[in-house]
Design a protein around this motif. Structure first.
Motif, PDB file in Angstrom:
ATOM      1  N   ASN A  96       0.811  -1.223   0.000  1.00  0.00           N
ATOM      2  CA  ASN A  96       0.000   0.000   0.000  1.00  0.00           C
ATOM      3  C   ASN A  96       0.837   1.263   0.000  1.00  0.00           C
ATOM      4  O   ASN A  96       0.313   2.358   0.222  1.00  0.00           O
ATOM      5  CB  ASN A  96      -0.926   0.009   1.225  1.00  0.00           C
ATOM      6  CG  ASN A  96      -2.037  -1.004   1.128  1.00  0.00           C
ATOM      7  OD1 ASN A  96      -2.400  -1.426   0.031  1.00  0.00           O
ATOM      8  ND2 ASN A  96      -2.583  -1.414   2.260  1.00  0.00           N
ATOM      9  N   THR A  97       2.141   1.127  -0.243  1.00  0.00           N
ATOM     10  CA  THR A  97       3.031   2.290  -0.186  1.00  0.00           C
ATOM     11  C   THR A  97       2.516   3.437  -1.043  1.00  0.00           C
ATOM     12  O   THR A  97       2.546   4.599  -0.626  1.00  0.00           O
ATOM     13  CB  THR A  97       4.449   1.904  -0.645  1.00  0.00           C
ATOM     14  OG1 THR A  97       4.951   0.880   0.211  1.00  0.00           O
ATOM     15  CG2 THR A  97       5.387   3.099  -0.597  1.00  0.00           C
ATOM     16  N   ASN A  98       2.049   3.130  -2.237  1.00  0.00           N
ATOM     17  CA  ASN A  98       1.507   4.169  -3.117  1.00  0.00           C
ATOM     18  C   ASN A  98       0.037   3.921  -3.456  1.00  0.00           C
ATOM     19  O   ASN A  98      -0.440   4.346  -4.502  1.00  0.00           O
ATOM     20  CB  ASN A  98       2.333   4.256  -4.413  1.00  0.00           C
ATOM     21  CG  ASN A  98       3.569   5.114  -4.233  1.00  0.00           C
ATOM     22  OD1 ASN A  98       3.696   5.827  -3.246  1.00  0.00           O
ATOM     23  ND2 ASN A  98       4.489   5.039  -5.180  1.00  0.00           N
ATOM     24  N   ASN A  99      -0.653   3.232  -2.563  1.00  0.00           N
ATOM     25  CA  ASN A  99      -2.081   2.983  -2.760  1.00  0.00           C
ATOM     26  C   ASN A  99      -2.844   4.259  -2.442  1.00  0.00           C
ATOM     27  O   ASN A  99      -2.986   4.647  -1.281  1.00  0.00           O
ATOM     28  CB  ASN A  99      -2.537   1.836  -1.842  1.00  0.00           C
ATOM     29  CG  ASN A  99      -3.986   1.444  -2.069  1.00  0.00           C
ATOM     30  OD1 ASN A  99      -4.852   2.292  -2.275  1.00  0.00           O
ATOM     31  ND2 ASN A  99      -4.244   0.147  -2.016  1.00  0.00           N
ATOM     32  N   GLU A 100      -3.350   4.919  -3.464  1.00  0.00           N
ATOM     33  CA  GLU A 100      -3.969   6.226  -3.278  1.00  0.00           C
ATOM     34  C   GLU A 100      -5.230   6.159  -2.425  1.00  0.00           C
ATOM     35  O   GLU A 100      -5.548   7.118  -1.715  1.00  0.00           O
ATOM     36  CB  GLU A 100      -4.272   6.861  -4.640  1.00  0.00           C
ATOM     37  CG  GLU A 100      -3.073   7.521  -5.281  1.00  0.00           C
ATOM     38  CD  GLU A 100      -2.438   8.599  -4.407  1.00  0.00           C
ATOM     39  OE1 GLU A 100      -3.199   9.399  -3.804  1.00  0.00           O
ATOM     40  OE2 GLU A 100      -1.201   8.634  -4.292  1.00  0.00           O
ATOM     41  N   GLU A 101      -5.951   5.052  -2.480  1.00  0.00           N
ATOM     42  CA  GLU A 101      -7.158   4.950  -1.645  1.00  0.00           C
ATOM     43  C   GLU A 101      -6.780   4.921  -0.171  1.00  0.00           C
ATOM     44  O   GLU A 101      -7.390   5.606   0.657  1.00  0.00           O
ATOM     45  CB  GLU A 101      -7.933   3.678  -2.039  1.00  0.00           C
ATOM     46  CG  GLU A 101      -9.299   3.540  -1.337  1.00  0.00           C
ATOM     47  CD  GLU A 101      -9.209   2.911   0.045  1.00  0.00           C
ATOM     48  OE1 GLU A 101     -10.014   3.291   0.924  1.00  0.00           O
ATOM     49  OE2 GLU A 101      -8.311   2.059   0.247  1.00  0.00           O
ATOM     50  N   VAL A 102      -5.762   4.140   0.170  1.00  0.00           N
ATOM     51  CA  VAL A 102      -5.316   4.058   1.556  1.00  0.00           C
ATOM     52  C   VAL A 102      -4.717   5.392   2.000  1.00  0.00           C
ATOM     53  O   VAL A 102      -5.010   5.896   3.090  1.00  0.00           O
ATOM     54  CB  VAL A 102      -4.284   2.924   1.721  1.00  0.00           C
ATOM     55  CG1 VAL A 102      -3.656   2.956   3.111  1.00  0.00           C
ATOM     56  CG2 VAL A 102      -4.934   1.574   1.470  1.00  0.00           C
ATOM     57  N   LEU A 103      -3.871   5.978   1.153  1.00  0.00           N
ATOM     58  CA  LEU A 103      -3.247   7.263   1.490  1.00  0.00           C
ATOM     59  C   LEU A 103      -4.289   8.366   1.629  1.00  0.00           C
ATOM     60  O   LEU A 103      -4.167   9.240   2.497  1.00  0.00           O
ATOM     61  CB  LEU A 103      -2.213   7.636   0.428  1.00  0.00           C
ATOM     62  CG  LEU A 103      -0.957   6.753   0.384  1.00  0.00           C
ATOM     63  CD1 LEU A 103      -0.116   7.090  -0.842  1.00  0.00           C
ATOM     64  CD2 LEU A 103      -0.128   6.921   1.652  1.00  0.00           C
ATOM     65  N   ALA A 104      -5.319   8.317   0.798  1.00  0.00           N
ATOM     66  CA  ALA A 104      -6.374   9.332   0.873  1.00  0.00           C
ATOM     67  C   ALA A 104      -7.101   9.256   2.208  1.00  0.00           C
ATOM     68  O   ALA A 104      -7.429  10.285   2.817  1.00  0.00           O
ATOM     69  CB  ALA A 104      -7.360   9.163  -0.286  1.00  0.00           C
TER      70      ALA A 104
END
Length: 984
Positions: A96-104
């Protein structure tokens, strides 16, 4: 003056520590795309831990008693905290390092907490500057090092600043947080490049879009391929190939060769024919000195730590030295090696060898004298080539040795290696300059690639302009964003690829016989002295080739956030002003553990050659600046005491600077990594570096509001044989001490410890507030938090004579409180368990005198026969011995036991867990749920005893019981039971 309202942050209350630690440990095995592959740095923090700490440092805890959350019910608070835990659990996963849903989701939670904090402080006089709900505070790490913390702050949406004194660290941070956002979204400008392998293109992988740093990464790949081809044209002749001759084939025919190997006993020759040319992977050399035996004083004898080339099953190979009169030669053999091949000519650790010619010992003093006199040489021992189905090991070839020694370096990094005998070992043997760490051929290669960087920059700028990129004429250092700056930006990563290669292109590198590849220079945080070394071929496809450095940079760049702005700056943490009103998380030097500046000179000398035109100020000096580096290095400061004073004063100044500048709405988080620990009677975990560091933090005006053990080592390394096992990092959570803080007496401090520590410890070992229970291996460090929170909230704790209590003395009292809480003598345990615990502390599993046991048992309110009846003790012939859990009844059932003591129940749980697993242990716990809390508390206590006595195997058993506790409790609930039980 209006007080700032600061809701407690999640990190000050609870964390899903197991999830964070598991992700941090897993990250150690991640390579492709990880920022650590961009450039080596020592003790870099895992991205998972950095991301988790910064997130938890910014979000408000739902159960806080102050400000916004006052009046919320416990159930509401727990539910909202669990939502934040769920975000954290997703956030720390590598995938998830660049998982935009998680980061969002993480960014939204941060923004929500920030708006709440701003609302609380809307009437504060400084609200316009400090509490703008539409603008998150920026982030700063004043000891940025390898850049994990600034990078993850940027990934979470913060403008990120990284500063460090070390030019290598500053350049790494520029490459990670400053350059990618500046050139995000640009298409590559480099043309396709023909390679020596025919029509393969360097830019074969094309994206639908060039978002983020993808275009920049692709240009690094394209121009890296161009550099390789240019270097191959210029110095390729120094790296000859090996011709497969009829003689080589004949020497490798097996008596009954396998059909699938074409009759050859060496899989490397499978499918080969005479006349074929093979690329060399490495040339293996042995350092030599003149024989100390007068009869052979004219012979250069080899110093070889092992003659084993390959230890892989079915592919074994070794070097066989053949002595002929007053000379010798090396042959390569395959098959099972003789026992003596393992140790080469080495007699013992260190520089202890034997003369190959006469067998007489070669003493370390002699080898050192020969090295200092410049009489240490090298002899080719074997050649490793790219074979058919395996590595092909060949005897040394005269022409290869001649070509290697004909290389002439036009430039040498003649910079002195720092005289730190703790980490720099080569000067003892005459290798006193960094140029001495490389063969002439390696120096030619590194110089060639370094000089190709500015050539590539010129080419990139021209291509960028031709592609329509505007040029403002300003370079990267001047803030340019046009063709000139872009060309220099690509050049930074090309320089990194060469610099990374130097880690594999030195005469410190060795051959890994089980993995059949090159070991790099920095296998640890030191430059060791090596004897037989491996010289890699930059143009091969094996480890250490130049293309792999380009590929690492390419993959790492693709995963850079490249959105929020960032800056890497050279600055002294003691005087910098960058931290003003910023969120701060930092990973300072660890007392005397790592000499960053000394070690990074190895890379600096090569980066300076390539990057000085781009960053003239950063690379102005011949070596890395060292005078102000906050490391307690005795050789720099005239001894240990002066070095400690330097560290204490400097770190106090740096921490004071942070305390004064940090944004008042957030705690400051500070990492500390243990080099080692000693467990002393009554003192618990003790480390001079730790105490000195902690003293500096508190002198600076910080109060601790928490400590978290962060595990950044693989789980199978947490408990070693006969050693203390520690979490590799402790995260201190700090806030500025109240200006109105008063002093208290030692007696009052002890009273508060007695009153407050039990509840804090129960939260830690019981897993309250939603967090997992702290494992025994980490408890000593974690428990420092609540103890030091009491100590540090006061201006001073005063001894009876009016003097200030030291951190050392405070830690002794804190650890004593932990011991008292966990001790079976605290009143929570039955008399048999109290006896067993005291006997175990004195004798372990060994037998002792009956009379002694009888006296002890009566003092505990029981007797030896009663303890024996419970099945945990053996008594006879005047001797008494506690039974190990492996000796317990295998079909034990607490429902049939008329008197089960906690000692018996705990060890039966260990036996069940070890033999049958967590589910079976859960079934057993379901039959005695009322004993669960006491079992767990006893396990903590016994782990502490074992750790103190260095009984590693026993300590592991107790630690594993606690580590599995949640799963065991869950299993017990699935079975079903009556009675009280622990929450989980």
């Amino acid at each position: 003056m209006t007080a700032i309202k600061t809701p407690k942050k999640l990190i000050e209350v609870a964390l899903p520590l197991d999830d964070i630690n598991a992700a941090a440990a897993r990250e150690k095995s991640i390579r492709h795309g990880h920022p650590s592959t961009l450039h080596l740095w020592w003790a870099r923090r895992p991205l998972a831990a950095a991301r988790a700490v910064i997130f938890a440092q910014m979000v408000n805890d739902p159960g806080g008693e102050r400000g916004y959350y006052a009046g919320k019910t416990r159930a509401q608070a727990d539910a909202e905290r669990e939502e934040l835990f769920d975000i954290l659990r997703d956030l720390v996963k590598w995938e998830n390092t660049n998982n935009e849903e998680v980061l969002a989701r993480a960014r939204a939670a941060i923004a929500k907490s920030w708006r709440e904090t701003c609302h609380l402080n809307r009437n504060h006089p400084g609200a316009a500057e400090l509490f703008n709900p539409d603008q998150l505070p920026a982030f700063h790490d004043p000891f940025a090092g390898g850049g994990a913390l600034p990078l993850e702050a940027q990934r979470l949406g913060l403008e990120s600043y990284a500063s460090d004194l070390n030019p290598v660290a500053v350049t790494i941070n520029k490459a990670m947080i400053e350059i990618p956002p500046r050139f995000a979204g640009r298409a590559p400008v480099g043309p396709e490049v023909e390679t020596e392998r025919g029509t393969k293109k360097a830019n074969k992988r094309v994206f639908d879009d060039w978002s983020g740093a993808r275009g920049l990464a692709e240009d690094v790949r394209r121009y890296g391929a161009w550099m390789r081809e240019q270097a191959l044209e210029r110095i390729g002749h120094l790296y000859p190939k090996v011709e497969v001759t009829a003689e080589i084939l004949a020497d490798n025919v097996g008596p009954s060769g396998a059909a699938d190997l074409g009759g050859y006993k060496n899989a490397g020759l499978a499918g080969m024919e005479a006349g074929q040319e093979l690329t060399v992977i490495a040339w293996l050399w042995a350092r030599t000195v003149k024989s100390p035996n007068p009869a052979f004083s004219h012979v250069d004898v080899p110093l070889v730590s092992t003659f084993i080339l390959s230890s892989k099953a079915g592919k074994e190979a070794w070097v066989q030295p053949v002595v002929e009169g007053d000379s010798y030669r090396f042959e390569v053999k395959t098959g099972t090696p003789p026992a003596e091949a393992k140790n080469g000519t080495k007699l013992a650790r260190g520089a202890n060898f034997r003369c190959l010619m006469s067998g007489v010992p070669i003493e370390p003093a002699y080898i050192k004298a020969e090295g200092i006199a410049g009489r240490m040489g090298a002899k080719l021992m074997a050649i490793v080539a790219e074979g058919g189905r395996a590595r092909l090991y060949l005897a040394p070839m005269r022409e290869h040795e001649v070509i290697a020694k004909e290389a002439e370096a036009e430039w040498r990094p003649d910079v002195d290696i720092p005289p730190d005998k703790r980490s720099m070992f080569t000067p003892l043997y005459g290798l006193t300059k960094f140029s001495d760490l490389f063969t002439d051929r390696q120096l030619v290669a590194l110089t060639t690639f370094s000089d190709l960087v500015p050539e590539a920059i010129t080419r990139i700028r021209a291509d960028a302009i031709a592609a329509g990129m505007p040029d403002d004429g300003r370079g990267l250092d001047a803030g340019g964003e046009g063709a000139t700056a872009y060309a220099e930006a690509v050049g930074v990563y090309l320089a990194f690829s060469t610099d990374k290669a130097s880690d594999y292109w030195s005469s410190i590198c060795t051959w890994h016989s089980s993995k059949e590849l090159i070991r790099n220079t920095f296998g640890r945080q030191a430059i060791p002295m090596t004897w037989d070394y491996a010289e890699t071929n930059p143009f091969s496809d094996s480890a250490g080739n130049v293309s792999s450095g380009i590929e690492w940079a390419y993959k790492a760049l693709q995963l850079m956030p490249s959105k929020a702005g960032g800056a890497g700056v050279q600055s002294d943490a003691q005087t910098q002003t960058i931290s003003a009103d910023k969120l701060i998380s930092t990973d300072p030097p660890y007392y005397d553990n790592i000499g960053y500046a000394d070690l990074s000179d190895f890379f600096y000398v090569w980066l300076r050659r390539s990057l000085r035109p781009i960053f003239p100020g950063l690379y102005a000096t011949l070596a890395v600046p060292k005078a102000e580096e906050l490391v307690a290095t005795p050789y720099r400061h005239g001894g240990k005491e002066k070095a400690e004073t330097f560290f204490m004063d400097g770190m106090t100044a740096a921490m004071s600077n942070l305390a004064q500048q940090a944004h008042p709405a957030f705690p400051v988080t500070i990492y500390y990594a243990f080099k080692q620990s000693d467990t002393k009677e009554g003192a618990g975990t003790h480390s001079t570096g730790w105490e000195t560091f902690l003293e500096a933090v508190l002198r600076a005006g910080f109060a601790l509001t928490g400590t978290w053990p962060m595990r950044t080592e693989l789980s199978n390394r947490m408990i070693g044989s006969g050693t203390n096992a520690l979490a590799s990092s402790i995260v201190l959570v700090c806030r500025k001490r109240e200006s109105t803080a008063e002093s208290i007496s030692r007696r009052d401090f002890q009273r508060q410890l007695r009153e407050e520590m039990p509840e804090a410890l129960e939260t830690m070992i019981g897993g309250e507030s939603g967090q997992s229970p702290i494992a025994p291996v980490d408890l000593a460090q974690a428990a420092i938090g609540p103890g030091m929170a009491i100590y540090s909230q006061y201006e001073a704790v005063l001894n009876q004579d009016g003097s200030r209590m030291s951190v050392h003395d405070a830690l002794i009292l804190i650890n004593r409180a932990i011991t008292e809480y966990l001790s079976p003598d605290s009143g929570s345990f039955d008399s048999e368990t109290q006896f067993c615990s005291s006997w175990f502390e004195q004798h372990g599993w060994a037998a002792g005198q009956f009379g002694e046991a009888d006296t002890l048992s009566r003092a505990k309110g029981t007797n030896v026969d009663r303890v024996k009846t419970s099945g945990v003790l053996e008594s006879g012939a005047g001797k008494v011995r506690l039974l190990r859990w492996k000796e317990y009844e295998s079909d034990w059932d607490p429902a049939r036991d008329t008197h089960t003591n906690i000692w018996e129940a705990c060890h039966q749980m260990i036996r069940r867990l070890s033999n049958q697993g967590e589910s079976a242990a859960g079934e057993l716990l379901a039959k005695m749920p009322e004993k669960g809390e006491a079992i767990r508390q006893l396990a903590y206590h016994l782990y502490t005893l074992c750790e103190r006595n260095k009984w590693a195997d026993d300590a592991r058993a107790y630690n594993e019981l606690i580590a599995s506790w949640h799963a065991i409790v869950a299993a017990s609930h699935q079975v079903g039971h009556t009675g009280e039980q622990l929450s989980f």
